[in-house]
Design a protein around this motif. Structure first.
Motif, short mmCIF file in Angstrom:
data_model
loop_
_atom_site.label_atom_id
_atom_site.label_comp_id
_atom_site.label_asym_id
_atom_site.label_seq_id
_atom_site.Cartn_x
_atom_site.Cartn_y
_atom_site.Cartn_z
N LEU A 1 42.73 47.37 48.41
CA LEU A 1 43.03 47.48 47.06
C LEU A 1 42.05 46.85 46.30
O LEU A 1 41.42 48.29 45.27
N SER A 2 40.88 46.67 46.42
CA SER A 2 39.81 46.77 46.21
C SER A 2 38.91 47.58 45.98
O SER A 2 37.78 48.54 45.01
N ILE B 1 43.26 42.69 40.19
CA ILE B 1 43.24 44.05 40.37
C ILE B 1 44.32 44.34 39.48
O ILE B 1 44.82 43.64 39.95
N LEU B 2 44.44 45.19 38.67
CA LEU B 2 45.73 45.00 37.56
C LEU B 2 46.43 46.77 37.90
O LEU B 2 45.15 47.82 37.80
N ASP B 3 47.58 47.00 38.14
CA ASP B 3 48.35 48.27 37.75
C ASP B 3 47.99 48.81 36.72
O ASP B 3 48.48 47.51 35.68
N GLU B 4 47.41 50.04 36.29
CA GLU B 4 47.66 50.38 34.80
C GLU B 4 49.03 50.44 34.21
O GLU B 4 49.33 51.08 32.95
N ALA B 5 49.88 50.60 34.76
CA ALA B 5 51.18 50.64 34.98
C ALA B 5 51.61 49.35 33.79
O ALA B 5 52.12 49.70 32.30
N THR C 1 35.98 50.85 39.65
CA THR C 1 35.27 50.02 39.48
C THR C 1 35.89 49.10 38.46
O THR C 1 35.94 49.46 37.75
N PRO C 2 34.10 47.77 38.16
CA PRO C 2 35.48 47.48 37.26
C PRO C 2 34.18 48.05 36.03
O PRO C 2 34.26 47.88 35.15
N GLY D 1 35.97 39.32 37.28
CA GLY D 1 36.28 40.96 37.72
C GLY D 1 37.37 41.23 37.18
O GLY D 1 38.35 40.90 38.18
N ILE D 2 37.26 42.18 36.52
CA ILE D 2 38.60 43.01 36.90
C ILE D 2 38.83 44.47 37.23
O ILE D 2 37.30 44.98 36.96
N GLN D 3 39.17 44.86 37.78
CA GLN D 3 40.09 46.20 38.55
C GLN D 3 41.00 46.77 38.11
O GLN D 3 42.05 46.06 37.94
N VAL D 4 41.08 47.94 37.28
CA VAL D 4 42.19 48.73 36.97
C VAL D 4 42.51 49.86 38.38
O VAL D 4 42.25 50.34 38.53
#
Length: 387
Positions: free
Chosen positions: A366-367, A274-278, A372-373, A307-310
């Motif tokens: 957080l998920s 899970i990656l912070d958009e900033a 979503t992916p 799996g990557i979520q922003v």
């Protein structure tokens, strides 16, 4: 007695009674709360790809009040169990006390067999082809007992141990257990030829990461090391080690690239990031380096084991306001999960039961809060195009 236990009405009543039991144990929540939370889900945590169905309050009430005459479908049951597990964690109840999805799947299959008088033969509950589902399930680790490792280390967590002497003694004992755990794996010490660029606090993590079957991470400042391009890795390494000799900078980058080989090799771990958009908008290394990094993230997001979520800027990721979190899970049943909290110049490995539960709650939230992916891939495409 046997005929009674095989009576479809009895089987249905017992199964629904079990669902009502975990409903109460989780809170109990309101029907509206369950419906609202089900709408937020894109994928459950635990590394699965089962999409959560919308749990309409009228349907939930009808089924749990036993107004139906047949077993609800498995995807609906799995969705309800998943949502109740999250609600339980938010209420300070250990999610596993409600049962895991694997346990509920076995319970459902047995109820189906008794209700219909035959084994259930249906497609995978994920909606995938059987061969694809098998690959997905292979990424979900199981656990076995480990001598010398405390069973309460099993859950994910987050509150630190107290500063009392008893708390410190417990921390020392449990950290010793983590080192003993790392020593069980044949991969322990694989990084030794890079000893000069590996700080002591990272040695344990490198051993455990190499053996993990599931790596669940939230990052707020930098792209996770397992997903960095060489140029991006060099840029962020220079932020902290800019005065180091060039040979050491290169060796740190080389070590980071070696860590990534497992993602592309045989029997790879499942990585859920899970990656912070900033972070994705900060141009570490300059525009060209960041552009290549974004394109690489988009590429690896299509790997079956990644799996990557922003986390959109508008959401903020408040559940993990304290910083990055990494949870490691191993293939053997009952092996403890490990929490890794990296900070500037060091790292923490919380092991207390309260800590484990807390960080499990954080990663669950957080998920749910993150895109979503599929939505995250769209965000990455927009970022790649400069939008």
């Amino acid at each position: 007695m046997e005929s009674s236990s095989a009576d479809p009405a009895v089987v249905l009543a017992r199964f629904l009674a079990c669902l009502n039991d975990i409903w109460i144990k989780a809170g109990p929540p309101s029907y509206a709360e369950v419906e609202a939370l089900s709408r937020k889900f894109a994928t459950p945590v635990q590394g699965r790809t089962l999409r959560v169905e919308e749990l309409k309050r009228s349907t939930v009430q009808r089924i749990l009040s036993r107004q139906g005459k047949t077993l609800p479908k498995w995807p609906w049951v799995a969705s309800l169990v998943t949502v109740l597990r999250v609600i339980a964690s938010q209420n300070g109840v250990a999610p596993d006390d409600l049962g895991t999805l694997d346990e509920w799947k076995a319970r459902y299959e047995e109820a189906w067999r008794r209700f219909h008088g035959r084994p259930r033969e249906t497609p995978s509950p994920t909606g995938e082809r059987p061969d694809t589902a098998a690959v997905r399930e292979a990424a979900v680790p199981r656990r076995v007992p480990v001598p010398g490792v405390r069973p309460e280390l099993r859950r994910l967590a987050g509150i630190r141990l107290s500063g009392s002497s008893q708390g410190r003694d417990q921390a020392m004992e449990e950290h010793a257990g983590l080192h003993a755990l790392a020593g069980r794996f044949k991969t322990a010490g694989w990084w030794r030829r890079y000893w000069d660029v590996v700080p002591e606090w990272a040695e344990l993590y490198l051993d455990l990461e190499r053996a993990a079957r599931l790596i669940h991470a939230y990052e707020i400042q930098f792209v996770p090391g397992l997903l960095q391009t060489p140029e991006y890795a060099e840029a962020v390494i220079r932020l902290e080690h800019g005065t180091a000799p060039e040979t050491q900078i290169n060796r740190r980058v080389e070590l980071r690239m070696l860590r990534q080989k497992r993602l592309w090799g045989p029997n790879p771990p499942r990585l859920w990031a899970i990656l912070d958009e900033a972070m994705l908008r900060r141009e570490y290394g300059g525009p060209a380096t960041m552009q290549a990094q974004l394109e690489y993230l988009l590429k690896v997001s299509y790997l079956p084991n990644v799996g990557i979520q922003v986390m959109p800027l508008g959401k903020g990721g408040y559940a993990a306001a304290g910083g990055p979190i990494t949870a490691l899970r191993f293939a053997e049943e009952l092996l403890p999960d490990v929490i890794y909290l990296e900070r500037l110049g060091g790292a923490d490995y919380p092991t207390g039961a309260a800590d484990m539960l807390h960080f499990g709650q954080v990663l669950d939230r957080l998920s749910i809060e993150a895109a979503t992916p599929v939505e995250s891939r769209d965000m990455l495409r927009r970022l790649c195009s400069g939008k």
